[in-house]
Design a protein around this motif. Structure first.
Motif, PDB file in Angstrom:
ATOM      1  N   LYS A   1       0.832  -1.200   0.000  1.00 25.87           N
ATOM      2  CA  LYS A   1       0.000   0.000   0.000  1.00 25.87           C
ATOM      3  C   LYS A   1       0.874   1.260   0.000  1.00 25.87           C
ATOM      4  CE  LYS A   1      -3.645   2.327   2.535  1.00 25.87           C
ATOM      5  NZ  LYS A   1      -4.620   2.302   3.625  1.00 25.87           N
ATOM      6  N   GLN A   2       1.889   1.239   0.853  1.00 29.75           N
ATOM      7  CA  GLN A   2       2.772   2.409   0.934  1.00 29.75           C
ATOM      8  C   GLN A   2       3.584   2.578  -0.344  1.00 29.75           C
ATOM      9  OE1 GLN A   2       5.018   3.142   4.474  1.00 29.75           O
ATOM     10  NE2 GLN A   2       3.419   2.356   5.810  1.00 29.75           N
ATOM     11  N   THR A   3       3.916   1.454  -0.968  1.00 27.61           N
ATOM     12  CA  THR A   3       4.623   1.541  -2.249  1.00 27.61           C
ATOM     13  C   THR A   3       3.730   2.233  -3.279  1.00 27.61           C
ATOM     14  OG1 THR A   3       5.859  -0.463  -1.764  1.00 27.61           O
ATOM     15  CG2 THR A   3       5.757   0.173  -4.064  1.00 27.61           C
ATOM     16  N   ALA A   4       2.467   1.871  -3.279  1.00 29.41           N
ATOM     17  CA  ALA A   4       1.516   2.478  -4.218  1.00 29.41           C
ATOM     18  C   ALA A   4       1.401   3.993  -3.996  1.00 29.41           C
ATOM     19  CB  ALA A   4       0.155   1.808  -4.090  1.00 29.41           C
ATOM     20  N   ILE A   5       1.454   4.435  -2.738  1.00 27.82           N
ATOM     21  CA  ILE A   5       1.317   5.870  -2.449  1.00 27.82           C
ATOM     22  C   ILE A   5       2.376   6.699  -3.169  1.00 27.82           C
ATOM     23  CG2 ILE A   5       1.533   7.649  -0.626  1.00 27.82           C
ATOM     24  CD1 ILE A   5       0.141   5.824   1.296  1.00 27.82           C
ATOM     25  N   VAL A   6       3.617   6.261  -3.130  1.00 25.12           N
ATOM     26  CA  VAL A   6       4.677   7.099  -3.716  1.00 25.12           C
ATOM     27  C   VAL A   6       5.079   6.671  -5.123  1.00 25.12           C
ATOM     28  CG1 VAL A   6       5.626   7.781  -1.486  1.00 25.12           C
ATOM     29  CG2 VAL A   6       6.562   5.784  -2.647  1.00 25.12           C
TER      30      VAL A   6
ATOM     31  N   ALA B   1      -7.608  11.170  16.455  1.00 21.28           N
ATOM     32  CA  ALA B   1      -7.043  12.374  17.055  1.00 21.28           C
ATOM     33  C   ALA B   1      -6.316  12.057  18.356  1.00 21.28           C
ATOM     34  CB  ALA B   1      -8.154  13.394  17.298  1.00 21.28           C
ATOM     35  N   GLU B   2      -6.467  10.819  18.843  1.00 19.29           N
ATOM     36  CA  GLU B   2      -5.915  10.439  20.147  1.00 19.29           C
ATOM     37  C   GLU B   2      -4.505   9.875  20.017  1.00 19.29           C
ATOM     38  OE1 GLU B   2      -8.144  10.839  22.713  1.00 19.29           O
ATOM     39  OE2 GLU B   2      -9.692  11.464  21.284  1.00 19.29           O
ATOM     40  N   ASP B   3      -4.143   9.405  18.833  1.00 22.99           N
ATOM     41  CA  ASP B   3      -2.865   8.703  18.665  1.00 22.99           C
ATOM     42  C   ASP B   3      -1.761   9.633  18.187  1.00 22.99           C
ATOM     43  OD1 ASP B   3      -4.174   6.427  19.369  1.00 22.99           O
ATOM     44  OD2 ASP B   3      -4.602   5.826  17.301  1.00 22.99           O
ATOM     45  N   SER B   4      -0.532   9.115  18.250  1.00 22.26           N
ATOM     46  CA  SER B   4       0.603   9.829  17.687  1.00 22.26           C
ATOM     47  C   SER B   4       0.398   9.971  16.187  1.00 22.26           C
ATOM     48  CB  SER B   4       1.887   9.040  17.913  1.00 22.26           C
ATOM     49  OG  SER B   4       2.322   9.204  19.224  1.00 22.26           O
ATOM     50  N   MET B   5       0.936  11.035  15.639  1.00 16.87           N
ATOM     51  CA  MET B   5       0.953  11.215  14.197  1.00 16.87           C
ATOM     52  C   MET B   5       1.549   9.965  13.546  1.00 16.87           C
ATOM     53  SD  MET B   5       3.524  13.866  12.410  1.00 16.87           S
ATOM     54  CE  MET B   5       2.592  15.342  12.062  1.00 16.87           C
ATOM     55  N   LYS B   6       0.959   9.517  12.456  1.00 16.48           N
ATOM     56  CA  LYS B   6       1.525   8.354  11.759  1.00 16.48           C
ATOM     57  C   LYS B   6       2.672   8.808  10.864  1.00 16.48           C
ATOM     58  CE  LYS B   6      -0.539   4.973   9.463  1.00 16.48           C
ATOM     59  NZ  LYS B   6      -1.674   4.324   8.756  1.00 16.48           N
ATOM     60  N   LEU B   7       3.763   8.065  10.884  1.00 17.64           N
ATOM     61  CA  LEU B   7       4.940   8.469  10.122  1.00 17.64           C
ATOM     62  C   LEU B   7       5.207   7.438   9.026  1.00 17.64           C
ATOM     63  CD1 LEU B   7       7.369  10.321   9.805  1.00 17.64           C
ATOM     64  CD2 LEU B   7       8.493   9.083  11.651  1.00 17.64           C
ATOM     65  N   LEU B   8       5.192   7.888   7.774  1.00 16.09           N
ATOM     66  CA  LEU B   8       5.542   6.988   6.671  1.00 16.09           C
ATOM     67  C   LEU B   8       6.884   7.432   6.105  1.00 16.09           C
ATOM     68  CD1 LEU B   8       2.105   6.775   4.771  1.00 16.09           C
ATOM     69  CD2 LEU B   8       2.894   5.426   6.702  1.00 16.09           C
ATOM     70  N   ARG B   9       7.876   6.555   6.227  1.00 17.99           N
ATOM     71  CA  ARG B   9       9.222   6.905   5.769  1.00 17.99           C
ATOM     72  C   ARG B   9       9.511   6.224   4.430  1.00 17.99           C
ATOM     73  NH1 ARG B   9      12.706   4.140   9.229  1.00 17.99           N
ATOM     74  NH2 ARG B   9      10.972   2.777   9.727  1.00 17.99           N
ATOM     75  N   TYR B  10      10.176   6.949   3.530  1.00 15.77           N
ATOM     76  CA  TYR B  10      10.551   6.388   2.235  1.00 15.77           C
ATOM     77  C   TYR B  10      11.979   6.765   1.883  1.00 15.77           C
ATOM     78  CZ  TYR B  10       5.572   5.717   1.325  1.00 15.77           C
ATOM     79  OH  TYR B  10       4.259   5.326   1.391  1.00 15.77           O
ATOM     80  N   ALA B  11      12.671   5.852   1.228  1.00 17.83           N
ATOM     81  CA  ALA B  11      13.985   6.169   0.666  1.00 17.83           C
ATOM     82  C   ALA B  11      13.989   5.698  -0.779  1.00 17.83           C
ATOM     83  CB  ALA B  11      15.078   5.464   1.454  1.00 17.83           C
ATOM     84  N   ASN B  12      14.293   6.581  -1.685  1.00 18.18           N
ATOM     85  CA  ASN B  12      14.243   6.258  -3.115  1.00 18.18           C
ATOM     86  C   ASN B  12      12.975   5.492  -3.480  1.00 18.18           C
ATOM     87  OD1 ASN B  12      16.626   7.604  -3.332  1.00 18.18           O
ATOM     88  ND2 ASN B  12      17.862   5.834  -3.979  1.00 18.18           N
ATOM     89  N   ARG B  13      11.851   6.031  -3.034  1.00 15.90           N
ATOM     90  CA  ARG B  13      10.508   5.506  -3.341  1.00 15.90           C
ATOM     91  C   ARG B  13      10.196   4.149  -2.719  1.00 15.90           C
ATOM     92  NH1 ARG B  13       8.055   7.877  -8.202  1.00 15.90           N
ATOM     93  NH2 ARG B  13       9.375   9.609  -8.842  1.00 15.90           N
TER      94      ARG B  13
END
Lengths: 562, 562
Positions: free
Chosen positions: A198-203, A368-380
């Motif tokens: 899914k995350q691959t599809a995003i970027v 709104a109760e949780d930590s911000m979600k962090l999506l990390r990418y390197a070279n897509r």
């Protein structure tokens, strides 16, 4: 051994060469094979990343299918098939069954793979845990046949062992397919195959992914664009990043006949004028033969380079996603109210150009109760593990999110209904381990990430603060509308006025209050919802975001941070 | 390339082998060369660790001198010299200028080095940053001459390049000396060379270290014992840890002629009876030729091993420091009031035996305001970087230190005047990266560390709680002694008694109060300083350690933790 013999002779017998395959077999956790769940993900990741790289290099819109079949408890078959350019016959064994063999290591341009380890490590892990060979099919065009191989790695020698090799019928005109049996464990949720795809599809909005999980229905991630990402162009190293040891070995290997032509042909951004100036700056002759340059002269040459003004490295070696597509990808996968994205100008660490991009999706269905979600990418490529060890995480934690309307405790990610995407694109991403899960803390990279987060943060802050102002306004209006009728009816009882007079007074009161509010707004007092302490504490939302609203003077503070 | 040719042919031209030296040159941060300060420490660490390993293998009490000379800004010369067994002439170039070459990688016994990378990586880093060769002198005994080499690494081939080679005069009868010029940065404090050497001395009481820093006086860490650590004996792999891929390659390489003799000779803890039983359990014939065993039979063999009861691996392959010496080392370097140490029985992860040891120094000159200091060791080597990524840290954070009288916030190390030492000794320590700075989170290792911490914690808890009780007692006594004279003089004024009567009444009062106190103690009420809420809040110390005193029921709670 007699008593008289020095012990060194005995010790010497144990010294031997260690193949890189043996090294990683024993240190498999360095490559992402720590445990069965991660091993399954790593295998799919390596295969898909290779397919994407190959398709993009050949200018083909990628269509990749991933199939995971549960064969028995903890044993899985993984099949990854692409429509890429295929691999020429004689290189198939080396690419899939030999560590430290590849095309991307020495090339200075952005790609997903870079080490020449990943897919062969998966083959080695599969062989180790199930004893079975890797099955590869590849075809380079309709005029050539498809080749089928069954491969093992001879770990002691780090060389491929061919178990079977034949020509097969294949309906595909070009592409590659790999089939591996391995020990694994399949689970959904964070750090899962589903999440990675899914995350691959995003970027990567240009790719089509067809995924058949071990249980349940096929999932298709359709492409969102027919435009291929801009192709990354290979560059030569920039002179500012070169170290003396590297310079000496370049001087020894060059085919150039003079120092000047050496400088011009081996580095980027050096024309004949610049080359001459470098030499002049430290009194070296431009026509010196490279082989006659000794260590001390090389040291002077480095000095000359540092003294000369040379323009920054070209950046067509990097292919960032771009603000527009990054935001589009995020919109497609995350349901939010507000989106923003930013792409930083290129920067350089240790001579390597890189670009940082960031995007935020805020509000909507996010908790709104949780930590911000962090999506990390390197070279897509999405990074799913070792979040704590990553330069991206450190930069996100060190950003003052309170300035942008989110609540945040010291040393933690902010809390709020938000997803943050950070992408680092470089000709060489420095990972903290071979498993490529976290980015090393080079100061130049940490700084660029922070700047990108601040840019996005400011856009977010404007939205969040405006939203709060509107909510605050709404509440004031509600109060006025709630209390005025009570005042009216109280006056009616006290001074005995008629119903119409009551309405008139209510109208006048409302007008007067609205006017006062308007004037307060003009002088900027109620622009800040924190102004009225009592009012601010009425809504639940304000309570949750303790102190987050103190947004005056944002810009100054964030500038001082660096 | 014509238009017609498949792109795969073009892509194929870029494929090539990557030498492991090129790989690590580009990924130097994986080896501990992230920045100049760490690079200087890593270089010294690699040289000293090698010297210690060599001395111990040759049964020589190590005497090692380390000299760091500042040559210019950010350029240092490092000289490390030992009295070890020396290295035979023909292996000097390979040991110092070739990555993945060594004697410890395939050996299953505890040693500091294990990868065959470290010292050659230092040579490569020195060459890269200063362009200078490594200078090595080594001699194996008085009958042989000392050999001097100047070496470089050919990174493209990962092969040593010999710049100079000669016989030299050397006063040492045996030993090795390395001299390297490299880019570095020298600072004291945490993660410094000074700290590394001091911590090395703590867990290696048998070594003598002479250290000349770039500025200031020579430092000598004298040995505290003449007894060498118990030598670690090499073992064969334990059958429970073997995976099918490894078994297949062992079957292919063995010189044994039958399955039974293969099992007996290639594994530890298998005698003829056990070997036969393994075969019987899955209907394999003990006299099958190893080469005739295919994958499916190998799978059955693994099954047979799992079904058979085999005793745990031998543990003489590990040489723990031992509770006594560990405590002694800690006493020598840290001034505290209370010391305790524990050595766990051996355990096994992925077939590798390991032992966890822990020690605590409490009180004395240590700061009560700071977090507990954590000293991590693997195979007697201090680990100074990446504390956050280490299994030791996670285990220390997850231990309930409040049970042992220290205050602790969730997800943090406890606060208090304490130093915690944890040592992991194994035939193969799984590090999170090649730089060997943090231990990977294998569940078996995490569990053993926790058990060791709990054992030490209980001893600490007894001391801390006793100390608190004594302080509490003292305070009660002080109160009695402070108030009784006032009561006496008040009575004297009220009922007009004589001085002697006053003294007598005071004596009786004191006695009565002491007695009551004694009875309260007997029924266990004031054993817990928390009983009297008001009294407990008098001393500053109690306030600081908020809630830490609730020590009743320790043992139960800690057992439940696992």
């Amino acid at each position: 051994m007699t008593e008289e013999e020095p012990i060194a002779l005995e010790l010497a017998k144990k010294q031997r060469e260690i193949s890189v395959a043996s090294f990683f077999e024993k240190n498999r956790h360095l490559l992402g094979f720590d445990n069965p769940r991660k091993a399954l993900l790593t295998t799919i990741k390596e295969a898909v990343d290779n397919s994407l790289d190959a398709c993009e290099e050949a200018n083909i819109l990628p269509e990749i299918s991933v199939e995971v079949i549960e064969m028995s408890e903890n044993k899985f078959k993984v099949i990854v098939e692409d429509n890429g350019p295929g691999i020429v016959k004689k290189q198939i064994p080396h690419i899939f069954a030999r560590l430290l063999y590849g095309s991307k290591f020495f090339k200075l341009s952005q790609s997903r793979g870079q080490q020449g380890i990943g897919i062969s490590a998966s083959v080695m892990y599969a062989q180790l845990t199930t004893g079975r060979s890797a099955k590869i099919t590849s075809r380079i065009d309709p005029k050539h046949p498809a080749h089928y191989y069954e491969l093992r790695i001879d770990t002691h020698k780090n060389k491929p062992g061919i178990q079977k090799e034949e020509i097969v019928k294949w309906e595909k005109e070009h592409g590659t397919k790999i089939e591996l049996d391995l020990e694994g464990s399949y689970q959904k949720g964070d750090q899962s195959i589903d999440r990675y795809l899914k995350q691959t599809a995003i970027v990567n909005p240009h790719i089509t992914l067809i995924y058949q999980p071990p249980k349940g229905e096929q999932v298709i991630f359709a492409k969102a664009t027919d435009i291929m990402p801009k192709k990354a162009i290979e560059i030569k190293p920039h002179p500012y990043g070169v170290e003396i040891g590297r310079l000496i070995s370049m001087l020894a290997l060059t085919e150039s006949r003079t120092l000047q032509s050496f400088l011009m042909s081996e580095f980027s951004r050096i024309g004949s004028g610049t080359a001459k100036q470098i030499c002049e700056n430290v009194s070296l002759l431009p026509n010196t033969k490279p082989r006659n340059i000794n260590r001390d002269m090389a040291e002077k040459l480095i000095e000359g380079i540092q003294k000369t003004k040379i323009i920054a490295p070209p950046t067509d070696c990097i292919s960032p996603i771009g603000e527009e597509l990054l935001e589009k990808g995020l919109r497609k996968e995350i349901n939010a109210e507000f989106y923003c994205a930013t792409t930083r100008p290129p920067a350089v660490y240790r001579g390597n150009p890189f670009v940082v991009e960031a995007a935020i999706a805020y509000g909507g269905e996010q908790s709104a109760e949780d930590s911000m979600k962090l999506l990390r990418y390197a070279n897509r490529v999405p990074l799913l593990y070792q979040q704590g060890a990553c330069a991206v995480t450190r930069s996100a934690i060190n950003t003052m999110w309170r300035n942008y309307g989110l609540s945040q405790s010291r040393g933690a990610l902010p809390v709020g209904p938000a997803t943050l995407v950070v992408h680092i694109a470089s000709v060489w991403v420095p990972f903290t381990s071979e498993s490529k899960e976290a980015i090393a803390h080079y100061p130049e990279i940490v700084k660029e990430i922070k700047l990108a987060l601040q840019e996005c943060g400011r856009k977010l802050g404007l939205y969040v603060n405006k939203k709060k102002r509107i909510q605050f306004e709404g509440k004031k209006r509600d109060y006025i509308q709630t209390f005025i009728p009570h005042i009216g009816s109280a006056l009616k009882n006290l001074i005995n006025i008629s119903d119409s007079e009551e309405k008139k007074i209510e109208g006048l009161l409302a007008e007067a209050l609205e006017k006062t509010r308007g004037e307060l707004e003009k002088v900027g007092v109620i622009d800040n919802p924190d102004y009225d302490g009592e009012m601010a504490s009425i809504g639940k939302e304000e309570k949750k975001e303790e102190g987050a609203e103190k947004s005056e003077g944002n810009e100054k503070q964030t500038t001082l941070e660096d």
